[in-house]
Design a protein around this motif. Sequence first.
Motif, short mmCIF file in Angstrom:
data_model
loop_
_atom_site.label_atom_id
_atom_site.label_comp_id
_atom_site.label_asym_id
_atom_site.label_seq_id
_atom_site.Cartn_x
_atom_site.Cartn_y
_atom_site.Cartn_z
N LEU A 55 10.52 29.40 34.33
CA LEU A 55 11.14 28.57 33.05
C LEU A 55 12.65 28.42 33.52
O LEU A 55 13.44 29.37 33.58
CB LEU A 55 11.02 29.41 31.90
CG LEU A 55 11.63 28.23 30.71
CD1 LEU A 55 10.40 27.27 30.47
CD2 LEU A 55 11.58 29.45 29.29
N PHE A 56 13.17 27.10 33.89
CA PHE A 56 14.62 26.80 34.11
C PHE A 56 15.16 25.96 32.86
O PHE A 56 16.35 25.80 32.49
CB PHE A 56 14.72 26.13 35.38
CG PHE A 56 14.29 24.99 35.69
CD1 PHE A 56 15.01 23.56 35.13
CD2 PHE A 56 12.96 24.46 36.14
CE1 PHE A 56 14.44 22.28 35.50
CE2 PHE A 56 12.14 23.38 36.33
CZ PHE A 56 13.15 21.98 35.98
N PHE A 57 14.17 25.14 31.99
CA PHE A 57 14.91 24.65 30.84
C PHE A 57 14.20 24.87 29.56
O PHE A 57 12.87 24.88 29.60
CB PHE A 57 14.76 22.99 31.23
CG PHE A 57 15.16 22.27 29.90
CD1 PHE A 57 16.29 21.79 29.98
CD2 PHE A 57 14.31 21.81 29.08
CE1 PHE A 57 16.88 21.06 29.06
CE2 PHE A 57 14.77 20.98 28.05
CZ PHE A 57 16.06 20.32 27.78
N LEU A 58 14.80 25.33 28.54
CA LEU A 58 14.31 25.63 27.18
C LEU A 58 15.20 25.06 26.33
O LEU A 58 16.39 25.23 25.93
CB LEU A 58 14.15 27.17 27.08
CG LEU A 58 13.60 27.57 25.81
CD1 LEU A 58 12.48 27.18 25.37
CD2 LEU A 58 14.06 29.14 25.70
N SER A 59 14.45 24.40 25.49
CA SER A 59 15.31 23.47 24.15
C SER A 59 14.33 23.89 22.87
O SER A 59 13.13 23.22 22.99
CB SER A 59 15.61 22.00 24.16
OG SER A 59 16.20 21.79 23.33
N VAL A 60 14.93 24.37 22.14
CA VAL A 60 14.17 24.59 20.39
C VAL A 60 15.19 24.04 19.42
O VAL A 60 14.85 24.27 18.29
CB VAL A 60 13.66 25.98 20.23
CG1 VAL A 60 12.38 25.96 21.06
CG2 VAL A 60 14.59 26.74 20.46
N MET A 61 16.21 23.24 19.88
CA MET A 61 17.10 22.76 18.80
C MET A 61 16.68 22.11 17.85
O MET A 61 15.77 21.35 17.92
CB MET A 61 18.42 22.06 19.57
CG MET A 61 18.21 20.99 20.35
SD MET A 61 19.72 20.44 20.99
CE MET A 61 18.97 18.76 21.60
N ASN A 62 17.24 22.18 16.70
CA ASN A 62 17.13 21.33 15.49
C ASN A 62 15.71 21.70 14.87
O ASN A 62 14.63 20.65 14.78
CB ASN A 62 17.16 20.04 15.74
CG ASN A 62 18.80 19.52 16.05
OD1 ASN A 62 19.47 19.96 15.49
ND2 ASN A 62 18.94 18.61 17.07
N ASN A 63 15.42 22.80 14.82
CA ASN A 63 14.17 23.35 13.97
C ASN A 63 14.58 24.37 13.02
O ASN A 63 15.68 24.29 12.52
CB ASN A 63 13.24 24.13 15.20
CG ASN A 63 12.23 23.13 15.98
OD1 ASN A 63 11.51 22.62 15.37
ND2 ASN A 63 12.63 22.87 17.10
N GLN A 64 13.78 25.05 12.68
CA GLN A 64 14.22 26.26 11.52
C GLN A 64 13.70 27.57 11.93
O GLN A 64 13.26 28.22 11.09
CB GLN A 64 13.36 25.76 10.23
CG GLN A 64 13.96 24.48 9.45
CD GLN A 64 13.02 23.97 8.50
OE1 GLN A 64 12.33 24.63 7.76
NE2 GLN A 64 12.56 22.55 8.32
N LEU A 65 13.85 27.87 13.23
CA LEU A 65 13.29 29.11 13.78
C LEU A 65 14.34 30.36 13.64
O LEU A 65 15.79 29.92 13.33
CB LEU A 65 13.45 29.12 15.18
CG LEU A 65 12.36 28.05 15.82
CD1 LEU A 65 12.61 27.84 17.27
CD2 LEU A 65 10.98 28.41 15.57
N SER A 66 13.94 31.49 13.16
CA SER A 66 14.65 32.38 12.69
C SER A 66 14.63 34.01 13.39
O SER A 66 13.63 34.02 14.21
CB SER A 66 14.38 32.63 11.21
OG SER A 66 13.22 32.88 10.95
N GLY A 67 15.29 34.92 12.90
CA GLY A 67 15.17 36.05 13.47
C GLY A 67 15.94 36.23 14.77
O GLY A 67 16.62 35.28 15.22
#
Length: 195
Positions: free
Chosen positions: A67-79
């Motif tokens: 994995l070289f690119f990871l984007s989860v921006m603009n969600n409601q992920l927590s913890g």
Amino acid sequence: FRENNLTGTIPSQIGNLVNLGVLYLDGNNLTGSIPATIANIEFLEELDLANNNLTGPFPELPNSQSLFFLSVMNNQLSGPVPASFTGLSSLTALYLTNNAFTSLPDLSELPFLASGNVSSNFLNFDALIPNASIPGFGVAPQKTAPPSVREVSLNGPFAISFDAGGEPDTDYSWSKIGGAAIGENSATFSVVSAG
């Protein structure tokens, strides 16, 4: 599958696609959590789940060495951001902006991490300081946690302490709502009654 108005949850069967290299599900209306089975995709190189309505914690990724690119921006992920992220040795870009993450491991030892952003979360100084040294990596501003309310009995002496975390050589500025700066400059601020 980018920006296709997909709805519903990401099925756990996604983990059966063990040879998948790229997964772009950004810009949809996906809900629910990211299935833990996503860690089964050993050869995943790019994962983009940005701009959805995903909730819950981010799963561990112990087998994601490609994995070289990871984007989860603009969600409601927590913890907490999983500790397994420190083992993502190929990671060059990480975008976690605008979620509700509460802790972040030290990613400064990842050899190729050159860009990313973790702003607009609930990360404290302990999480931000080691990662602020990564070139091209944004850490501020962070969201303000709702104020904590503490009930204090005024019938006797009391003491209240607030701890911001951080490193010993960090400068702090404490202030009260609607008032001037209080003047303390340490990580912990204490209020003690006079009586």
